[in-house]
Scaffold this active site. Structure first.
Site, mmCIF file in Angstrom:
data_model
loop_
_atom_site.group_PDB
_atom_site.id
_atom_site.type_symbol
_atom_site.label_atom_id
_atom_site.label_comp_id
_atom_site.label_asym_id
_atom_site.label_seq_id
_atom_site.Cartn_x
_atom_site.Cartn_y
_atom_site.Cartn_z
ATOM 1 N N CYS A 4 -3.048 8.505 7.444
ATOM 2 C CA CYS A 4 -3.654 7.165 7.429
ATOM 3 C C CYS A 4 -2.738 6.184 8.164
ATOM 4 O O CYS A 4 -1.532 6.388 8.242
ATOM 5 C CB CYS A 4 -3.826 6.663 6.005
ATOM 6 S SG CYS A 4 -5.173 7.463 5.102
ATOM 7 N N THR A 20 0.864 -1.181 0.000
ATOM 8 C CA THR A 20 0.000 0.000 0.000
ATOM 9 C C THR A 20 0.896 1.224 0.000
ATOM 10 O O THR A 20 1.986 1.208 0.571
ATOM 11 C CB THR A 20 -0.997 -0.004 1.179
ATOM 12 O OG1 THR A 20 -2.043 0.926 0.891
ATOM 13 C CG2 THR A 20 -0.354 0.372 2.508
ATOM 14 N N HIS A 77 -5.451 -0.172 4.993
ATOM 15 C CA HIS A 77 -5.019 1.226 4.846
ATOM 16 C C HIS A 77 -6.218 2.080 5.295
ATOM 17 O O HIS A 77 -7.107 2.372 4.507
ATOM 18 C CB HIS A 77 -4.678 1.487 3.373
ATOM 19 C CG HIS A 77 -4.158 2.869 3.076
ATOM 20 N ND1 HIS A 77 -3.161 3.094 2.160
ATOM 21 C CD2 HIS A 77 -4.494 4.087 3.554
ATOM 22 C CE1 HIS A 77 -2.913 4.404 2.084
ATOM 23 N NE2 HIS A 77 -3.719 5.021 2.921
#
Lengths: 412, 206
Positions: free
Chosen positions: B69, B63, B86
């Site tokens: 995040c 990711t 994520h």
């Protein structure tokens, strides 16, 4: 015709479900698992859509549709990469990627994926939508999207290109606004990517708005086109200011307004490094803006600002910050004038980081109060490719709606 | 109605490396064959923003672009099953309920407090046992200091992940969180090693 945010959400959901159908079809028939990376409702001009095709050097398969809604849908892809997937459909096709057999496999792939895409819309509308046979088209530099759409026409004699327009009154095809649905699909290993574009006719857009929309919230569609024009003008001013400051000619390459699920925004950028500035603006609307350069462009811009100087990293950083200020002012000042309001801009924060990670915190802030975002993205470039400057602006959705109301013509 | 696979933001690779989908019932090309043998399992699975995915065996989950995040990497090394999320915000509860917020279609992977149980369920379906699962966390940085915001979303994301994992007695064996820079992650599904890349500076494996 009126358009409201609820309708845009519906459009976004429809495009997303359609794209998931297309991804499932691709996975089932080729064995390659795929995912929908991005779903966008673009309020762009036709030339912007064409620009995207050219930038990415894409070929495409076109299918017309009619029935509950009418229009054209396009599957665009990088031929070399896509052809590796069609062996499952047409065995041996990838042995000779340029062959007619390979083209036939790609058309079949388009048929299956776009058929799945349209099925998602038909399900929502509860009515049948017929599709035409696919046409394979290479978009070269001399062809406009209108030509391509006409080339993809099935010969029924209607001219679908002529009424696929939001701002249908304008006679300038190049600048006429299209409500385009764009999905980006990719195989999970990222080896192959596809773009699905759907261009419904103005009447079809109206039909879905009537079915899904919230009349109280609706604004004349011209409001959105006025706003889109305001963005284009802002990008033009930013380009002029950038030219004045650097002494290098620049043009606005892209200027787009789109409506996207908010988590889709960071995926507009890759994990390549970007340098630039992030600023916060407050007013009606408030929001965030990022002015980003690839590392080479950042160096070129800093050099242009300090010609012949042996600038140290701190000086370069401050040059980039200054550029960010200028571009932001150019971009936003016109908004304040058009909206008859004041927009305050924060000092710039310098960034030098993974592109998608720079936008991620802006998105996370807004995601606390909104599920969808109006994404404004523009690119200013020099004709000789000395540098490209990307602008991403994310206004607060509710405040932008208030701004839209100010732009809306008085009701009759 | 529970959210279906098609609209909850998950991207899951099945045992045979593809999804199970219904017959399209559409005419097919005369030369077309439907894939009947197992295709190769993708060895690199991308996890988008607000998504999670599970993989097994010789696979990696990747990711990119974590700012505030948080990346939640879970692995049951004995079962060879790993998952990566994520997540963008700590909790669904952070959002005021609204008719237009997507309702049940809200992506499960977007919020830490739904991504963690979702990911664990998906891993359990593939043979992972919760008591063997170890967690690694990365991301949750504070890159900007916005005047309109009173809160560090990144910090709250990390705290929410730690709390959700603690509730389920899942140990967090390593973290690479905070700071003022972005991260991209690669999770080795076999070993659970989480490689953290930054724009500048060396990669770090935790």
């Amino acid at each position: 015709m009126n358009l409201d945010v609820e309708s845009l959400r519906t459009f976004s959901n429809l495009a997303q479900s359609g794209a998931e159908e297309a991804a499932d079809s691709l996975s089932m028939l080729t064995g390659f698992d795929s995912r929908v990376a991005v779903t966008k409702v673009e309020m762009s001009t036709r030339s912007d859509v064409e620009q995207e095709f050219r930038e990415r050097d894409l070929v495409s398969v076109h299918i017309g549709f009619s029935g509950a809604i009418d229009g054209r849908t396009v599957l665009a892809f990088d031929r070399d990469r896509a052809v590796s997937l069609v062996d499952a459909l047409v065995p041996g096709a990838s042995d000779d990627p340029e062959s007619d057999l390979a083209t036939s496999g790609l058309k079949e792939l388009g048929n299956i994926m776009l058929g799945g895409f349209i099925d998602g819309w038909a399900d929502f509308l509860g009515e049948a939508i017929d599709i035409t046979t696919p046409t394979y088209v290479e978009l070269d530099a001399d062809r406009s999207l209108v030509d391509v759409i006409d080339a993809g026409d099935d010969g029924t004699g209607d001219a679908p290109g002529s009424d696929i327009a939001l701002g249908g009154d304008t006679s300038e095809a190049e600048s006429s606004h299209v409500l385009a649905f764009q999905n980006h699909l990719e195989t999970v290993d990222e080896e192959a990517g596809f773009y699905i574009y759907m261009l419904p006719t103005r009447a079809s857009v109206g039909r879905i708005v009537d079915a899904a929309g919230d009349a109280d919230d609706a604004l004349p569609v011209e409001t959105f086109t006025s706003f889109s024009q305001m963005i284009t003008d802002g990008a033009g001013q930013a380009s002029e200011d950038l030219t004045a400051m650097t002494g290098i000619d620049t043009d606005v390459d892209v200027s787009r307004l789109s409506f996207v699920p908010i988590e889709g925004v960071p995926m507009q950028l890759t994990d390549e490094t970007r340098r630039g500035v992030v600023l916060e603006f407050t007013g009606t609307p408030s929001g965030y803006i990022a002015i980003l350069f690839d590392p080479d462009s950042a160096e070129s811009v800093a050099d242009a600002l300090m010609p012949g100087m042996d600038a140290d990293p701190a000086m370069r950083k401050s040059a980039i910050q200054e550029i960010g200020n200028i571009v932001t002012s150019g971009f936003l000042d016109g908004w304040a004038d058009s909206l008859e309001t004041t927009i305050d801009i924060s000092p710039p924060t310098y960034v030098d980081d993974i592109g998608s990670a720079i936008v991620d915190p802006l998105v996370a802030e807004l995601a606390q109060t909104q599920e969808y975002a109006f994404l404004i993205d523009s690119a200013i470039a020099t004709p000789d490719e000395t540098f490209t400057c990307d602008i991403y602006a994310l206004p607060d959705e509710r405040e932008l709606r208030t701004a839209f109301e100010r732009l809306a013509p008085e009701p009759n | 109605m529970p959210p279906s696979d098609a609209d909850d933001g998950r991207c899951v690779v099945n045992d045979d490396g593809r999804r199970t989908v219904a017959d399209l019932g559409r005419p097919t090309h005369p030369h077309m064959k439907v894939y009947t043998t197992d295709p190769p399992t993708p060895d690199r699975v991308k996890v988008g923003v607000a998504e999670y995915a599970v993989a097994e065996g010789e696979s990696t989950l990747v990711t990119s672009g974590l700012g505030s995040c948080v990346g939640i990497a879970l692995v049951d090394a004995d079962a060879g099953v790993a998952g990566l999320a994520h997540a963008m915000l700590p909790s669904v509860g952070d959002r005021e309920p609204a008719a237009t917020d997507g309702g049940e279609n809200r992506p499960v992977g977007k919020y830490v407090d739904t991504a963690v149980p979702g990911l664990l369920d998906e891993m359990a379906d593939r043979g992972a046992v919760a008591s063997r699962v170890e967690a690694r966390l990365a991301g949750g940085s504070a890159m900007f200091d916005f005047s309109s915001s009173d809160s560090g979303v990144g910090e709250r994301n990390v705290a929410a992940a730690e709390a959700a994992l603690d509730d389920r007695d899942i140990p967090v064996v390593a973290t690479d969180v905070g700071g003022d820079y972005g991260r991209s992650l690669t999770l080795d599904a076999t070993t659970g090693a989480l490689s953290v890349r930054r724009a500048h500076g060396d990669d770090r494996t935790i």
